[in-house]
Design a protein around this motif. Structure first.
Motif, mmCIF file in Angstrom:
data_model
loop_
_atom_site.group_PDB
_atom_site.id
_atom_site.type_symbol
_atom_site.label_atom_id
_atom_site.label_comp_id
_atom_site.label_asym_id
_atom_site.label_seq_id
_atom_site.Cartn_x
_atom_site.Cartn_y
_atom_site.Cartn_z
ATOM 1 N N PHE A 1 5.381 -9.669 -9.230
ATOM 2 C CA PHE A 1 5.886 -9.075 -10.659
ATOM 3 C C PHE A 1 7.331 -9.755 -10.873
ATOM 4 N N GLY A 2 8.194 -9.521 -9.948
ATOM 5 C CA GLY A 2 9.432 -9.898 -10.064
ATOM 6 C C GLY A 2 9.547 -11.324 -10.092
ATOM 7 N N GLY A 3 8.737 -12.233 -9.385
ATOM 8 C CA GLY A 3 8.891 -13.575 -9.376
ATOM 9 C C GLY A 3 8.105 -14.534 -10.303
ATOM 10 N N LEU B 1 9.318 -20.000 -3.821
ATOM 11 C CA LEU B 1 8.866 -20.222 -2.504
ATOM 12 C C LEU B 1 8.275 -18.621 -2.059
ATOM 13 N N GLU B 2 6.993 -18.684 -1.686
ATOM 14 C CA GLU B 2 6.295 -17.444 -1.342
ATOM 15 C C GLU B 2 5.799 -17.508 0.134
ATOM 16 N N GLN B 3 5.902 -16.414 0.979
ATOM 17 C CA GLN B 3 5.797 -16.704 2.317
ATOM 18 C C GLN B 3 4.294 -16.333 2.633
ATOM 19 N N GLY B 4 3.634 -15.694 1.711
ATOM 20 C CA GLY B 4 1.975 -15.404 1.936
ATOM 21 C C GLY B 4 1.359 -16.767 1.636
ATOM 22 N N MET C 1 1.555 -9.723 0.715
ATOM 23 C CA MET C 1 2.113 -10.906 1.334
ATOM 24 C C MET C 1 1.262 -11.885 0.962
ATOM 25 N N VAL C 2 1.205 -12.339 -0.277
ATOM 26 C CA VAL C 2 0.223 -13.351 -0.679
ATOM 27 C C VAL C 2 0.630 -13.833 -2.176
ATOM 28 N N LEU C 3 0.186 -15.010 -2.611
ATOM 29 C CA LEU C 3 0.728 -15.556 -3.755
ATOM 30 C C LEU C 3 0.236 -14.650 -4.956
ATOM 31 N N GLY D 1 1.867 -11.568 -4.905
ATOM 32 C CA GLY D 1 2.254 -10.332 -4.467
ATOM 33 C C GLY D 1 1.648 -9.022 -4.549
ATOM 34 N N GLY D 2 2.230 -8.120 -4.938
ATOM 35 C CA GLY D 2 1.522 -6.864 -4.939
ATOM 36 C C GLY D 2 0.425 -6.877 -6.127
ATOM 37 N N SER D 3 0.325 -7.573 -6.946
ATOM 38 C CA SER D 3 -0.630 -7.462 -8.219
ATOM 39 C C SER D 3 -1.860 -8.161 -7.281
ATOM 40 N N PHE E 1 -3.059 -4.399 -5.441
ATOM 41 C CA PHE E 1 -2.430 -2.979 -5.796
ATOM 42 C C PHE E 1 -3.768 -2.436 -6.503
ATOM 43 N N SER E 2 -3.476 -0.905 -6.785
ATOM 44 C CA SER E 2 -4.649 -0.122 -7.191
ATOM 45 C C SER E 2 -4.874 -0.429 -8.823
ATOM 46 N N GLY E 3 -4.045 -1.158 -9.471
ATOM 47 C CA GLY E 3 -4.032 -1.491 -10.953
ATOM 48 C C GLY E 3 -3.543 -0.479 -11.870
ATOM 49 N N LEU E 4 -3.057 0.702 -11.437
ATOM 50 C CA LEU E 4 -2.621 1.573 -12.438
ATOM 51 C C LEU E 4 -1.334 1.046 -13.190
ATOM 52 N N MET E 5 -1.469 0.830 -14.456
ATOM 53 C CA MET E 5 -0.143 0.217 -15.190
ATOM 54 C C MET E 5 0.242 0.864 -16.382
ATOM 55 N N ARG F 1 8.914 -19.035 4.135
ATOM 56 C CA ARG F 1 9.561 -17.892 3.936
ATOM 57 C C ARG F 1 11.181 -17.959 3.783
ATOM 58 N N ALA F 2 11.763 -17.773 2.891
ATOM 59 C CA ALA F 2 13.150 -17.889 2.781
ATOM 60 C C ALA F 2 13.970 -17.009 3.664
ATOM 61 N N MET F 3 14.781 -17.769 4.246
ATOM 62 C CA MET F 3 15.504 -17.069 5.324
ATOM 63 C C MET F 3 17.275 -16.780 5.124
ATOM 64 N N ASP G 1 12.907 -7.869 -9.235
ATOM 65 C CA ASP G 1 11.893 -7.326 -8.528
ATOM 66 C C ASP G 1 11.890 -5.516 -8.443
ATOM 67 N N SER G 2 11.174 -4.977 -7.523
ATOM 68 C CA SER G 2 11.301 -3.691 -7.168
ATOM 69 C C SER G 2 12.909 -3.158 -6.874
ATOM 70 N N SER G 3 13.353 -4.105 -6.124
ATOM 71 C CA SER G 3 14.717 -3.705 -5.537
ATOM 72 C C SER G 3 15.707 -3.551 -6.528
ATOM 73 N N VAL H 1 5.937 6.902 -12.773
ATOM 74 C CA VAL H 1 4.632 6.638 -12.915
ATOM 75 C C VAL H 1 4.357 5.540 -11.857
ATOM 76 N N ASN H 2 3.281 5.091 -11.522
ATOM 77 C CA ASN H 2 3.249 3.625 -10.872
ATOM 78 C C ASN H 2 4.296 2.704 -11.117
ATOM 79 N N PRO H 3 5.004 1.755 -10.439
ATOM 80 C CA PRO H 3 6.059 1.215 -10.817
ATOM 81 C C PRO H 3 5.931 -0.301 -11.441
ATOM 82 N N SER H 4 4.729 -0.881 -11.105
ATOM 83 C CA SER H 4 4.605 -2.168 -11.462
ATOM 84 C C SER H 4 4.797 -2.577 -12.823
ATOM 85 N N THR H 5 4.523 -1.693 -13.777
ATOM 86 C CA THR H 5 4.803 -2.259 -15.424
ATOM 87 C C THR H 5 6.267 -2.368 -15.786
HETATM 88 C C1 LIG Z 1 -1.942 -1.061 -1.673
HETATM 89 C C2 LIG Z 1 -1.088 -1.114 -2.729
HETATM 90 C C3 LIG Z 1 -1.467 -0.370 -3.946
HETATM 91 C C4 LIG Z 1 -0.421 -0.227 -5.163
HETATM 92 N N1 LIG Z 1 -1.200 0.153 -6.248
HETATM 93 C C5 LIG Z 1 0.014 0.244 -7.279
HETATM 94 C C6 LIG Z 1 -0.751 0.788 -8.557
HETATM 95 O O1 LIG Z 1 -1.929 1.297 -8.668
HETATM 96 N N2 LIG Z 1 0.109 0.669 -9.689
HETATM 97 C C7 LIG Z 1 1.478 -0.042 -9.442
HETATM 98 O O2 LIG Z 1 2.086 0.013 -10.538
HETATM 99 N N3 LIG Z 1 1.814 -0.338 -8.556
HETATM 100 C C8 LIG Z 1 1.244 -0.234 -7.155
HETATM 101 N N4 LIG Z 1 1.864 -0.780 -6.050
HETATM 102 C C9 LIG Z 1 3.189 -1.060 -6.009
HETATM 103 C C10 LIG Z 1 3.199 -2.577 -6.570
HETATM 104 O O3 LIG Z 1 2.381 -3.377 -6.146
HETATM 105 C C11 LIG Z 1 4.755 -3.089 -6.294
HETATM 106 O O4 LIG Z 1 5.466 -1.864 -6.739
HETATM 107 C C12 LIG Z 1 5.136 -4.123 -6.783
HETATM 108 O O5 LIG Z 1 4.050 -5.273 -6.455
HETATM 109 C C13 LIG Z 1 6.302 -4.713 -6.442
HETATM 110 O O6 LIG Z 1 6.786 -5.915 -7.070
HETATM 111 P P1 LIG Z 1 7.935 -6.863 -6.601
HETATM 112 O O7 LIG Z 1 7.625 -8.121 -7.361
HETATM 113 O O8 LIG Z 1 8.957 -6.101 -6.217
HETATM 114 O O9 LIG Z 1 7.381 -7.284 -5.200
HETATM 115 P P2 LIG Z 1 5.895 -7.729 -4.452
HETATM 116 O O10 LIG Z 1 4.842 -7.677 -5.590
HETATM 117 O O11 LIG Z 1 5.720 -7.172 -3.295
HETATM 118 O O12 LIG Z 1 6.017 -9.490 -4.586
HETATM 119 C C14 LIG Z 1 7.034 -9.989 -3.465
HETATM 120 C C15 LIG Z 1 6.504 -11.325 -2.918
HETATM 121 O O13 LIG Z 1 7.443 -11.924 -2.378
HETATM 122 C C16 LIG Z 1 6.992 -12.521 -1.098
HETATM 123 N N5 LIG Z 1 8.363 -12.268 -0.006
HETATM 124 C C17 LIG Z 1 8.949 -11.640 0.409
HETATM 125 N N6 LIG Z 1 10.180 -11.857 1.145
HETATM 126 C C18 LIG Z 1 10.291 -13.420 1.005
HETATM 127 C C19 LIG Z 1 10.794 -14.215 1.452
HETATM 128 N N7 LIG Z 1 11.889 -14.101 2.537
HETATM 129 N N8 LIG Z 1 10.456 -15.735 1.351
HETATM 130 C C20 LIG Z 1 9.300 -15.896 0.754
HETATM 131 N N9 LIG Z 1 8.727 -15.047 0.041
HETATM 132 C C21 LIG Z 1 8.888 -13.709 0.313
HETATM 133 C C22 LIG Z 1 6.085 -11.371 -0.664
HETATM 134 O O14 LIG Z 1 5.198 -12.056 0.351
HETATM 135 C C23 LIG Z 1 5.401 -11.204 -1.843
HETATM 136 O O15 LIG Z 1 4.228 -11.841 -2.412
HETATM 137 C C24 LIG Z 1 0.924 -0.774 -4.902
HETATM 138 C C25 LIG Z 1 1.301 -1.612 -3.736
HETATM 139 C C26 LIG Z 1 0.390 -1.547 -2.769
HETATM 140 C C27 LIG Z 1 0.751 -2.297 -1.455
#
Ligand SMILES: Cc1cc2nc3c(=O)[nH]c(=O)nc-3n(C[C@H](O)[C@H](O)[C@H](O)COP(=O)(O)OP(=O)(O)OC[C@H]3O[C@@H](n4cnc5c(N)ncnc54)[C@H](O)[C@@H]3O)c2cc1C
Ligand code: SF4
Length: 477
Positions: free
Chosen positions: A12-14, A31-34, A71-73, A75-77, A80-84, A199-201, A446-448, A456-460
């Motif tokens: 979501f953040g990228g 750059l995506e490590q997955g 850890m996939v193109l 990311g969490g989307s 995830f379980s889809g609650l938004m 993977r960015a280092m 991103d989430s950080s 609530v679930n954080p992705s939205t």
């Molecule tokens: C099983 C599961 C179920 C979930 N269900 C829900 C839900 O129902 N509703 C909801 O709101 N949230 C849910 N979440 C949480 C939600 O998925 C995360 O809060 C959200 O995806 C975080 O977004 P982000 O952009 O911070 O990171 P992510 O979506 O985790 O994306 C980060 C990406 O960066 C990549 N990356 C990391 N480090 C590096 C690097 N050094 N170099 C290159 N690539 C890198 C990772 O591979 C990853 O693809 C769930 C999470 C999981 C794991």
């Protein structure tokens, strides 16, 4: 070539800033490590060998909890379980145990609403109908109704969902509108280059911006690094890996805040199990979406928590769920588990406003690790928020089951806060625009960056905040 922007991570953040910057005419490398997964690569399986291909697992240093992230193109989307759901307004007023207002003044529900609108429209998020709520969700709503409490239908990015319950394993039907269905293909069409398996280092400042060193699919056995340059760099690796990258780069970024990696928050996640009384129709608790289609805000006013009910595969018993006082092991346990599954078991998840007391660090083996002890504050929080659930069970002659220690979630997937935005430079890593203090052009989206619990679930909220920061970057280029 110097890219206008290098983005690390495609969740979501990228993916969101990638699209918006490309639409503004900027050259963007992600750059995506997955790897890239499409519908044909997914399986309806909970086999760990399969899920480890697209999930990253990090542990706590006491091995009491583990943390799952995509850890996939996409990311969490993708997993995830889809609650938004949108965070309620009061979330943004949260004052932590130290008396600190964690969200910057500039970010609140009113400010985020237009960006929530954009995310929901892009991802086709909608409130499900009661016909789409599983029997488990319906039963949870009934338990609440019996206690005079309300329950809402939840919001999902699902189109033609078949209720198969494998959302976290990747949707083979393409019903879940992950970022692979909207932001990422649109970003590709707008010219964004996505490099998977990279993977960015390290991040180092240079005269025109930043150099990012990464290990790619062709790095070979000696892990030799490749480099790319960007005028700006956006960190979007998630709440464990974004601080990891900054901590690794500290020698080149000496003026980073000492808050990098701190304030780790689990979104107040607390799991509970309910054993329904005899005499009710079977809820077939494995059927439905991964989450059961309902949320209750009934305890928000008094407890600042929301609760979702989940559907449960049989593997849920690996979470050591058992009756209070009984063993979670052995023949009696097996007979009991058989008697309640799948007819009488509801697993629920509480989310609420808590102070982020953990931190992420790189251990002596060079591995990112989470320190997240069950502090007295957390125990008090769990006891407080479990009280209304106990009451709910009592009204319904149901039994609250024991899960891991005191309901502590030993599997956590809502990690937040480790490079948080804030108004106080001594307590935050980035300003309210996501720009990392002392480093112009280095952003976190991103989430950080999310300063604390989302209620609530954080992705939205992560996604809306990423839209907001992307708009700031484009408007101030
Ligand atoms: C099983 C599961 C179920 C979930 N269900 C829900 C839900 O129902 N509703 C909801 O709101 N949230 C849910 N979440 C949480 C939600 O998925 C995360 O809060 C959200 O995806 C975080 O977004 P982000 O952009 O911070 O990171 P992510 O979506 O985790 O994306 C980060 C990406 O960066 C990549 N990356 C990391 N480090 C590096 C690097 N050094 N170099 C290159 N690539 C890198 C990772 O591979 C990853 O693809 C769930 C999470 C999981 C794991
Ligand atoms: S429940 Fe719906 S969204 Fe989830 S995997 Fe099955 S079809 Fe896809």
């Amino acid at each position: 070539m110097v890219y206008d922007a290098i983005i690390i991570g495609s969740g979501f953040g990228g993916a969101i800033p990638a699209l918006r910057l490309a639409q503004a005419g900027k050259s963007v490398l992600v750059l995506e490590q997955g790897r890239k997964f499409t519908e044909k690569d997914f399986k309806q399986s909970w086999d760990f060998k399969y899920s480890s291909k697209f999930l990253s697992i990090t542990t706590s240093d006491d091995y009491q909890t583990f943390y799952r992230a995509g850890m996939v193109l996409g990311g969490g989307s993708v997993v995830f379980s889809g609650l938004m759901n949108r965070s309620p307004s009061e979330t943004f007023d949260f004052v932590d145990y130290n008396g600190y207002t964690v969200w910057p003044d500039a970010v609140n529900r009113q400010v985020l609403d237009p960006y929530y609108d954009m995310v929901e429209s892009m991802m086709q998020v909608r409130q499900v109908t009661w016909n789409e709520v599983s029997k488990t969700g319906g039963m949870f709503a009934k338990l609440l109704d019996n206690a005079g409490l309300t329950c809402d239908r939840a919001r999902y990015p699902y189109v033609n969902c078949r209720q198969c319950g494998y959302c976290e394993a990747g949707c083979i039907y393409g019903a879940k509108q992950s970022l692979m269905h909207n932001y990422i293909p649109q970003a590709q069409a707008a010219g964004v280059e996505f490099r998977t398996g990279c993977r960015a280092m390290l991040i180092q400042p240079n005269t025109s911006g930043y150099t990012v060193s990464y290990i790619g699919p062709n790095s070979g056995y000696n892990n030799s690094m490749s480099t790319e340059q960007g005028t700006i760099v956006i960190l979007a690796g998630g709440a464990i890996y974004s601080p990891e990258l900054l901590l690794r780069s500290k020698q080149y970024l000496p003026n980073l805040s000492n808050q990098v990696g701190q304030n780790f928050c689990n979104n107040g996640g607390t799991r509970f199990g309910i054993e329904l009384p005899d005499g009710l129709p079977s809820i077939e608790c494995y059927k439905g979406m991964d989450s059961a289609g309902v949320m209750t805000y009934a305890f928000w006013k008094d407890y600042r928590i929301t609760i979702e009910a989940g559907t449960s595969p049989a593997s849920i018993f690996s979470l050591n769920i058992h009756r209070p006082g009984a063993s979670g092991w052995g023949l009696d346990f097996k007979h009991w588990a058989h008697s309640i599954y799948p007819s009488k078991l509801i697993i629920g998840n509480i989310m609420g406003l808590v102070t982020g007391e953990g931190y992420v660090y790189i251990n002596s083996n060079g591995i990112p690790t989470v320190h997240f002890p069950l502090t007295q504050n957390l125990v008090n929080y769990i006891n407080r928020v479990m009280a209304p659930i106990q009451q709910l069970a009592k009204v319904n002659n149901a039994i609250i089951l024991e899960t891991m220690p005191s309901g502590f979630m030993y599997s956590i997937s809502h990690m937040l806060g480790t490079c948080r935005m804030g108004d106080d430079p001594t307590r935050s890593v980035a300003d309210s625009n996501g720009q990392i203090r002392n480093y112009t052009g280095l952003f976190v989206t991103d989430s950080s960056a999310i300063p604390g619990s989302t209620g609530v679930n954080p992705s939205t909220t992560i996604a809306a905040n990423a839209e907001r920061i992307a708009a700031y970057i484009v408007n101030n280029w």
